[in-house]
Design a protein around this motif. Structure first.
Motif, PDB file in Angstrom:
ATOM      1  N   ALA A 105      -7.190 -13.529 -23.063  1.00 53.77           N
ATOM      2  CA  ALA A 105      -8.709 -13.395 -22.717  1.00 53.77           C
ATOM      3  C   ALA A 105      -8.767 -12.471 -21.363  1.00 53.77           C
ATOM      4  O   ALA A 105      -9.911 -11.924 -21.232  1.00 53.77           O
ATOM      5  N   LEU A 106      -7.923 -13.004 -20.241  1.00 57.78           N
ATOM      6  CA  LEU A 106      -8.120 -12.166 -19.325  1.00 57.78           C
ATOM      7  C   LEU A 106      -7.614 -10.652 -19.277  1.00 57.78           C
ATOM      8  O   LEU A 106      -8.369  -9.843 -18.687  1.00 57.78           O
ATOM      9  N   MET A 107      -6.702 -10.386 -20.059  1.00 55.68           N
ATOM     10  CA  MET A 107      -6.461  -8.776 -20.312  1.00 55.68           C
ATOM     11  C   MET A 107      -7.637  -8.215 -21.045  1.00 55.68           C
ATOM     12  O   MET A 107      -7.896  -6.984 -20.682  1.00 55.68           O
ATOM     13  N   PHE A 108      -8.270  -8.772 -21.872  1.00 54.87           N
ATOM     14  CA  PHE A 108      -9.335  -8.198 -22.571  1.00 54.87           C
ATOM     15  C   PHE A 108     -10.330  -7.896 -21.727  1.00 54.87           C
ATOM     16  O   PHE A 108     -11.128  -6.687 -21.751  1.00 54.87           O
ATOM     17  N   ALA A 109     -10.784  -8.950 -20.588  1.00 53.61           N
ATOM     18  CA  ALA A 109     -11.801  -8.786 -19.703  1.00 53.61           C
ATOM     19  C   ALA A 109     -11.607  -7.675 -18.891  1.00 53.61           C
ATOM     20  O   ALA A 109     -12.422  -6.913 -18.497  1.00 53.61           O
ATOM     21  N   LEU A 110     -10.073  -7.581 -18.465  1.00 53.97           N
ATOM     22  CA  LEU A 110      -9.889  -6.602 -17.569  1.00 53.97           C
ATOM     23  C   LEU A 110      -9.949  -4.956 -17.808  1.00 53.97           C
ATOM     24  O   LEU A 110     -10.212  -4.260 -17.432  1.00 53.97           O
ATOM     25  N   ALA A 111      -9.573  -5.154 -19.280  1.00 52.46           N
ATOM     26  CA  ALA A 111      -9.572  -3.720 -19.844  1.00 52.46           C
ATOM     27  C   ALA A 111     -10.896  -3.218 -20.136  1.00 52.46           C
ATOM     28  O   ALA A 111     -11.225  -1.952 -20.052  1.00 52.46           O
ATOM     29  N   TRP A 112     -11.795  -4.080 -20.605  1.00 52.65           N
ATOM     30  CA  TRP A 112     -13.058  -3.548 -20.981  1.00 52.65           C
ATOM     31  C   TRP A 112     -13.775  -3.400 -19.366  1.00 52.65           C
ATOM     32  O   TRP A 112     -14.484  -2.301 -19.291  1.00 52.65           O
ATOM     33  N   LEU A 113     -13.596  -4.258 -18.340  1.00 54.94           N
ATOM     34  CA  LEU A 113     -14.399  -4.104 -17.172  1.00 54.94           C
ATOM     35  C   LEU A 113     -13.701  -2.804 -16.317  1.00 54.94           C
ATOM     36  O   LEU A 113     -14.598  -1.893 -15.752  1.00 54.94           O
ATOM     37  N   LEU A 114     -12.420  -2.428 -16.532  1.00 55.54           N
ATOM     38  CA  LEU A 114     -11.902  -1.530 -15.641  1.00 55.54           C
ATOM     39  C   LEU A 114     -11.503  -0.202 -16.528  1.00 55.54           C
ATOM     40  O   LEU A 114     -11.459   0.907 -15.844  1.00 55.54           O
ATOM     41  N   LEU A 115     -11.501  -0.176 -17.613  1.00 53.57           N
ATOM     42  CA  LEU A 115     -11.521   1.004 -18.600  1.00 53.57           C
ATOM     43  C   LEU A 115     -12.394   1.092 -19.643  1.00 53.57           C
ATOM     44  O   LEU A 115     -12.110   1.686 -20.901  1.00 53.57           O
ATOM     45  N   PRO A 116     -13.835   1.269 -19.261  1.00 55.51           N
ATOM     46  CA  PRO A 116     -14.759   1.115 -20.470  1.00 55.51           C
ATOM     47  C   PRO A 116     -14.782   2.459 -21.068  1.00 55.51           C
ATOM     48  O   PRO A 116     -15.428   2.768 -22.044  1.00 55.51           O
ATOM     49  N   ASP A 117     -14.448   3.708 -20.280  1.00 57.83           N
ATOM     50  CA  ASP A 117     -14.704   5.004 -20.659  1.00 57.83           C
ATOM     51  C   ASP A 117     -13.188   5.656 -21.377  1.00 57.83           C
ATOM     52  O   ASP A 117     -13.223   6.622 -21.730  1.00 57.83           O
ATOM     53  N   LEU A 118     -12.374   4.689 -21.522  1.00 60.35           N
ATOM     54  CA  LEU A 118     -10.812   5.147 -21.840  1.00 60.35           C
ATOM     55  C   LEU A 118     -10.373   3.940 -23.160  1.00 60.35           C
ATOM     56  O   LEU A 118      -9.694   3.290 -23.111  1.00 60.35           O
ATOM     57  N   PRO A 119     -11.241   4.330 -24.409  1.00 59.12           N
ATOM     58  CA  PRO A 119     -10.947   3.276 -25.301  1.00 59.12           C
ATOM     59  C   PRO A 119      -9.317   3.242 -25.755  1.00 59.12           C
ATOM     60  O   PRO A 119      -9.041   2.192 -26.183  1.00 59.12           O
ATOM     61  N   GLU A 120      -8.766   4.445 -25.553  1.00 61.81           N
ATOM     62  CA  GLU A 120      -7.153   4.194 -26.119  1.00 61.81           C
ATOM     63  C   GLU A 120      -6.326   3.447 -25.071  1.00 61.81           C
ATOM     64  O   GLU A 120      -5.595   2.603 -25.670  1.00 61.81           O
ATOM     65  N   TYR A 121      -6.552   3.731 -24.036  1.00 61.93           N
ATOM     66  CA  TYR A 121      -5.744   2.881 -22.938  1.00 61.93           C
ATOM     67  C   TYR A 121      -6.371   1.468 -22.870  1.00 61.93           C
ATOM     68  O   TYR A 121      -5.372   0.500 -22.803  1.00 61.93           O
ATOM     69  N   ARG A 122      -7.736   1.199 -23.222  1.00 58.69           N
ATOM     70  CA  ARG A 122      -8.022  -0.017 -23.041  1.00 58.69           C
ATOM     71  C   ARG A 122      -7.541  -0.874 -24.437  1.00 58.69           C
ATOM     72  O   ARG A 122      -7.038  -2.006 -24.373  1.00 58.69           O
ATOM     73  N   ALA A 326       0.235   3.975 -27.226  1.00 62.34           N
ATOM     74  CA  ALA A 326       1.665   3.823 -26.628  1.00 62.34           C
ATOM     75  C   ALA A 326       1.623   4.276 -25.256  1.00 62.34           C
ATOM     76  O   ALA A 326       2.824   3.396 -24.622  1.00 62.34           O
ATOM     77  N   LEU A 327       1.152   5.165 -24.479  1.00 65.07           N
ATOM     78  CA  LEU A 327       1.161   5.241 -23.101  1.00 65.07           C
ATOM     79  C   LEU A 327       0.964   4.132 -22.379  1.00 65.07           C
ATOM     80  O   LEU A 327       1.673   3.816 -21.293  1.00 65.07           O
ATOM     81  N   ALA A 328      -0.266   3.462 -22.544  1.00 65.75           N
ATOM     82  CA  ALA A 328      -0.513   2.204 -21.837  1.00 65.75           C
ATOM     83  C   ALA A 328       0.506   1.050 -21.890  1.00 65.75           C
ATOM     84  O   ALA A 328       1.006   0.566 -21.004  1.00 65.75           O
ATOM     85  N   GLY A 329       1.263   0.859 -23.197  1.00 65.85           N
ATOM     86  CA  GLY A 329       2.368  -0.031 -23.475  1.00 65.85           C
ATOM     87  C   GLY A 329       3.569   0.258 -22.641  1.00 65.85           C
ATOM     88  O   GLY A 329       4.008  -0.356 -21.855  1.00 65.85           O
ATOM     89  N   VAL A 330       3.757   1.660 -22.404  1.00 61.38           N
ATOM     90  CA  VAL A 330       4.831   2.133 -21.476  1.00 61.38           C
ATOM     91  C   VAL A 330       4.672   2.071 -20.071  1.00 61.38           C
ATOM     92  O   VAL A 330       5.530   1.784 -19.257  1.00 61.38           O
ATOM     93  N   VAL A 331       3.364   2.233 -19.645  1.00 58.86           N
ATOM     94  CA  VAL A 331       3.093   1.974 -18.231  1.00 58.86           C
ATOM     95  C   VAL A 331       3.183   0.547 -17.917  1.00 58.86           C
ATOM     96  O   VAL A 331       3.297   0.237 -16.586  1.00 58.86           O
ATOM     97  N   GLY A 332       3.027  -0.387 -18.762  1.00 60.01           N
ATOM     98  CA  GLY A 332       3.264  -1.663 -18.532  1.00 60.01           C
ATOM     99  C   GLY A 332       4.442  -2.181 -17.796  1.00 60.01           C
ATOM    100  O   GLY A 332       4.577  -2.674 -16.555  1.00 60.01           O
ATOM    101  N   PRO A 333       5.737  -1.695 -18.336  1.00 59.75           N
ATOM    102  CA  PRO A 333       6.831  -2.225 -17.427  1.00 59.75           C
ATOM    103  C   PRO A 333       6.923  -1.340 -16.008  1.00 59.75           C
ATOM    104  O   PRO A 333       7.670  -1.797 -15.020  1.00 59.75           O
ATOM    105  N   LEU A 334       6.565  -0.150 -16.082  1.00 63.11           N
ATOM    106  CA  LEU A 334       6.408   0.547 -14.919  1.00 63.11           C
ATOM    107  C   LEU A 334       5.904  -0.054 -13.931  1.00 63.11           C
ATOM    108  O   LEU A 334       6.237  -0.098 -12.549  1.00 63.11           O
ATOM    109  N   ILE A 335       4.766  -1.009 -14.132  1.00 65.26           N
ATOM    110  CA  ILE A 335       4.220  -1.602 -13.245  1.00 65.26           C
ATOM    111  C   ILE A 335       4.755  -3.056 -13.001  1.00 65.26           C
ATOM    112  O   ILE A 335       5.130  -3.593 -11.937  1.00 65.26           O
ATOM    113  N   GLU A 336       5.212  -3.771 -14.149  1.00 66.62           N
ATOM    114  CA  GLU A 336       5.760  -5.023 -14.223  1.00 66.62           C
ATOM    115  C   GLU A 336       6.896  -5.215 -13.489  1.00 66.62           C
ATOM    116  O   GLU A 336       7.016  -6.147 -12.655  1.00 66.62           O
TER     117      GLU A 336
END
Length: 374
Positions: A105-122, A326-336
């Protein structure tokens, strides 16, 4: 997980026990990330070559690295103590709620709040939020002197729920909930078998290997030999596997990451917020629930981590290897990776605020001391 893991007033005694390699673990991980990015950028076709052979949608070198990384940690688990974890409802109930209700739920909210104009990354970030961690979290937990047996149980529970709930939650968060809220809807086509296969390979194989190693080793030579001789010999391979996995992972997407820095920055913001909120909130919840330091730490890391291997595999299978998802998934461990390494040190510093756990402390042997002895 050292004998002084819940009583030491600071991290200095721990650091003093570590080897040069262990003491600068965060540096080696950052260098591995940089090496992977550099290789992916400088060697033409390297990413394609690494991705040619896959296991459940994940590059074979990454799969091998994960197996090498997981095996030593799971060989350290005291399987005869798992029943004490499964009886602890103060740990199990919050873990299930954090992982399968609050986290997505938190990831869903953050994705929509911070990436409203980038549907693929969201969409990619929402998929990441649904994939609860079953692999690297054991490493972070061990580095922070968390409860190794509790981590094994919680990871096993996450694995079972992942097989059962991932597809249903994907349908809910990408189709049903956006429809209710009047938002853009996205489909997610992934079978339960694909998820189960990923879990069985990346968790099942090293889990069985670790269990059999302890069972056979203790039966043949005794627990003292197993803990003081065998574990120190195989333990370093967890670090080698981790660094190798990081190099390959970032080499696969080095060009995409370095050529789209602003996109990476946009994706990074909700991830940073997510890790901070989930980890700090879970740690605070564990303390409020009366958990000792090792189990509160395990609760925090198992709630904050995500299964990026599964998320990347699902994104590639559903949307394509060159997709924004796919890029959003790859950026995940870059940050994690750097964030959770940093949180390992935060956790170690926070031990002073937790009461000691004499029962756990007396069961640890010198071979198990030191947060970086994964």
């Amino acid at each position: 997980m050292g004998a002084d893991s819940t009583t030491a007033p600071s991290t200095a005694p721990v650091a003093a026990r570590l080897s040069f390699v262990d003491r600068f673990l965060a540096v080696w991980i950052l260098l591995a990330m940089a090496a992977g990015l550099g290789l992916g950028r400088l060697v033409p076709g390297l990413g394609d070559a690494l991705a040619k052979v896959t296991v459940t949608g994940v590059s074979l070198p990454i799969a091998l690295g994960l197996l090498v990384m997981m095996y030593p940690v799971l060989a350290k688990v005291r399987y005869d103590r798992l029943d004490t974890v499964t009886r602890d409802r103060r740990l199990l109930v919050p873990s299930l709620v954090l992982n399968w209700v609050l986290g997505p739920a938190l990831m869903f909210a953050l994705a929509w709040l911070l990436l409203p104009d980038l549907p693929e990354y969201r969409t990619g970030l929402i998929i990441v939020g649904l994939a609860r961690c079953i692999a690297m979290v054991i490493i972070w937990n061990d580095l922070a002197c968390g409860d190794r047996e509790a981590a094994a149980v919680l990871v096993a529970l996450n694995s079972v729920f992942q097989v059962i709930a991932f597809s249903a939650l994907g349908w809910f968060y990408l189709t049903v909930l956006p429809g209710w809220l009047g938002l853009e809807q996205t489909g997610l086509d992934v079978s339960v078998w694909e998820i189960a296969r990923s879990v069985l390979i990346f968790l099942g194989i090293p889990l069985v290997a670790g269990f059999l190693t302890r069972r056979v080793g203790e039966k043949a030579r005794g627990r003292a030999w197993y803990e003081t001789t065998l574990i120190p010999r195989i333990g370093p391979f967890a670090l080698y596997g981790l660094l190798f996995t990081i190099v390959v992972l970032f080499a696969l997407q080095g060009d995409a990451i370095t050529s789209q820095p602003m996109d990476v920055a946009r994706i990074a913001v909700p991830l940073l917020v997510y890790f901070a909120v989930m980890w700090a909130g879970s740690m605070a919840l564990g303390k409020a629930a009366g958990l000792d330091y090792p189990r509160a730490t395990t609760l925090a890391f198992t709630a904050a981590g995500n299964n990026f291997e599964l998320a990347i595999a699902v994104a590639i299978a559903t949307f394509g290897a060159s997709s924004g998802q796919a890029l959003a998934g790859v950026v995940g461990p870059l940050i994690e990776v750097p964030v959770l390494i940093g949180l390992v040190y935060v956790a170690l510093a926070a031990r002073r605020y937790f009461p000691p756990s004499p029962a756990v402390a007396t069961e640890r042997t010198p071979a198990q001391e030191g947060p970086a002895r994964v």
